[in-house]
Write an enzyme that holds these catalytic residues in place. Structure first.
Site, PDB file in Angstrom:
ATOM      1  N   ASP A 104       0.871  -1.173   0.000  1.00 29.14           N
ATOM      2  CA  ASP A 104       0.000   0.000   0.000  1.00 29.14           C
ATOM      3  C   ASP A 104       0.906   1.220   0.000  1.00 29.14           C
ATOM      4  OD1 ASP A 104      -2.726   0.725  -0.245  1.00 29.14           O
ATOM      5  OD2 ASP A 104      -2.614   1.690   1.701  1.00 29.14           O
TER       6      ASP A 104
ATOM      7  N   GLY B  86       0.227   6.900 -11.689  1.00 28.70           N
ATOM      8  CA  GLY B  86      -0.201   7.672 -10.525  1.00 28.70           C
ATOM      9  C   GLY B  86       0.342   9.096 -10.543  1.00 28.70           C
TER      10      GLY B  86
HETATM   11  P1  ITT Z   1      -3.569  -2.209  -5.210  1.00 27.19           P
HETATM   12  O1  ITT Z   1      -4.190  -1.713  -3.939  1.00 27.19           O
HETATM   13  O2  ITT Z   1      -4.411  -3.202  -5.926  1.00 27.19           O
HETATM   14  O3  ITT Z   1      -2.135  -2.687  -5.004  1.00 27.19           O
HETATM   15  P2  ITT Z   1      -3.748   0.599  -5.990  1.00 27.19           P
HETATM   16  O4  ITT Z   1      -3.536   1.304  -7.299  1.00 27.19           O
HETATM   17  O5  ITT Z   1      -5.058   0.759  -5.287  1.00 27.19           O
HETATM   18  O6  ITT Z   1      -3.420  -0.962  -6.238  1.00 27.19           O
HETATM   19  P3  ITT Z   1      -2.424   1.829  -3.687  1.00 27.19           P
HETATM   20  O7  ITT Z   1      -3.697   1.859  -2.942  1.00 27.19           O
HETATM   21  O8  ITT Z   1      -1.190   1.324  -2.987  1.00 27.19           O
HETATM   22  O9  ITT Z   1      -2.559   0.986  -5.042  1.00 27.19           O
HETATM   23  O10 ITT Z   1      -1.991   3.221  -4.280  1.00 27.19           O
HETATM   24  C1  ITT Z   1      -2.762   4.354  -4.174  1.00 27.19           C
HETATM   25  C2  ITT Z   1      -2.474   5.299  -5.292  1.00 27.19           C
HETATM   26  O11 ITT Z   1      -1.206   5.920  -5.039  1.00 27.19           O
HETATM   27  C3  ITT Z   1      -2.347   4.697  -6.688  1.00 27.19           C
HETATM   28  O12 ITT Z   1      -3.564   4.539  -7.328  1.00 27.19           O
HETATM   29  C4  ITT Z   1      -1.496   5.749  -7.383  1.00 27.19           C
HETATM   30  O13 ITT Z   1      -2.284   6.828  -7.794  1.00 27.19           O
HETATM   31  C5  ITT Z   1      -0.590   6.210  -6.258  1.00 27.19           C
HETATM   32  N1  ITT Z   1       0.695   5.506  -6.319  1.00 27.19           N
HETATM   33  C6  ITT Z   1       1.043   4.329  -5.739  1.00 27.19           C
HETATM   34  N2  ITT Z   1       2.300   3.999  -6.043  1.00 27.19           N
HETATM   35  C7  ITT Z   1       2.778   4.989  -6.840  1.00 27.19           C
HETATM   36  C8  ITT Z   1       3.997   5.223  -7.507  1.00 27.19           C
HETATM   37  O14 ITT Z   1       5.009   4.374  -7.430  1.00 27.19           O
HETATM   38  N3  ITT Z   1       4.110   6.334  -8.235  1.00 27.19           N
HETATM   39  C9  ITT Z   1       3.101   7.224  -8.344  1.00 27.19           C
HETATM   40  N4  ITT Z   1       1.903   7.068  -7.765  1.00 27.19           N
HETATM   41  C10 ITT Z   1       1.743   5.960  -7.024  1.00 27.19           C
END
Ligand code: ITT
Length: 192
Positions: free
Chosen positions: A68, A149
């Protein structure tokens, strides 16, 4: 070694496979027959990461880990943080999330931020967590097309390019995810 990475985010899966290399056979949720959205209803990165890993371990009976990640912006008291995916609303609209972030920061001089990743690993029925964090700043317009992201607006400290401009190989050398994975690998190597 075979282990499932419990994520619905294909870009994260690609990054983790790239960082971990050939020694580890990383199974996707599809590979283990899981085709559902994983709930993330906790109030912290630690809680959500454990929730995803525990659910997959209990439901599918496999060793697994989940990640996360949140973008924590100092001038916004740590926002969007654990709500990074849904910052602009439940639709998980990445463009709208970035727009909202830049609007909130429009009159702020302090642009400091950090990406923080918490990986929860469940192996032999035990939960362990590994954190990775990278500091940097939010620029005032999007630059670059790689990554995902918030990558187009985040410039890591000591660098001049955003994560989205530097490309996956450099990002995967220095990122929050790479730092958390380095701790995960250290643990897995000791176990062998
Ligand atoms: P999972 O929970 O299925 O792993 P998710 O996309 O929901 O996938 P997270 O809740 O961990 O993942 O991430 C929240 C958001 O943070 C994600 O949708 C991105 O917008 C941002 N994010 C996560 N990792 C990132 C990265 O390495 N670089 C840029 N933005 C990122």
């Amino acid at each position: 070694m075979k282990i499932c990475f419990a994520t619905n985010n294909q870009k994260k899966l690609d990054e983790i496979r790239d960082i971990l290399g050939d020694e580890y056979d990383i199974l996707s949720l599809q590979d283990i027959g899981c085709h559902e959205e994983l709930a993330e209803t906790q109030k912290t990165l630690e809680g959500n990461s454990a929730q995803k890993a525990e659910y997959v371990h209990q439901t599918y009976g496999v060793d697994c880990f989940a990640d996360d990640t949140g973008l924590e912006v100092y001038a916004l008291d740590g926002e969007p943080g654990v709500y990074s995916a849904r910052y602009a609303g439940p639709g998980r609209d990445n463009e709208a999330n970035i727009r909202k972030l830049l609007e909130r920061l429009a009159d702020k001089k302090d642009r400091r931020a950090q990406f923080r990743t918490v990986i929860s690993l469940i192996i032999d029925g035990k939960l362990r967590q590994f954190e990775g964090c990278i500091k940097g700043e939010i620029i005032d317009e999007k630059k670059g097309t790689a990554g995902f992201g918030y990558d187009p607006v985040f410039v890591p400290s000591g660098e001049s390019l955003t994560f989205a401009q530097m490309g996956s190989s450099k990002k995967n050398d220095i990122s929050h995810r790479a730092l958390a994975v380095a701790k995960l690998i250290k643990f897995l190597k000791k176990k062998k």
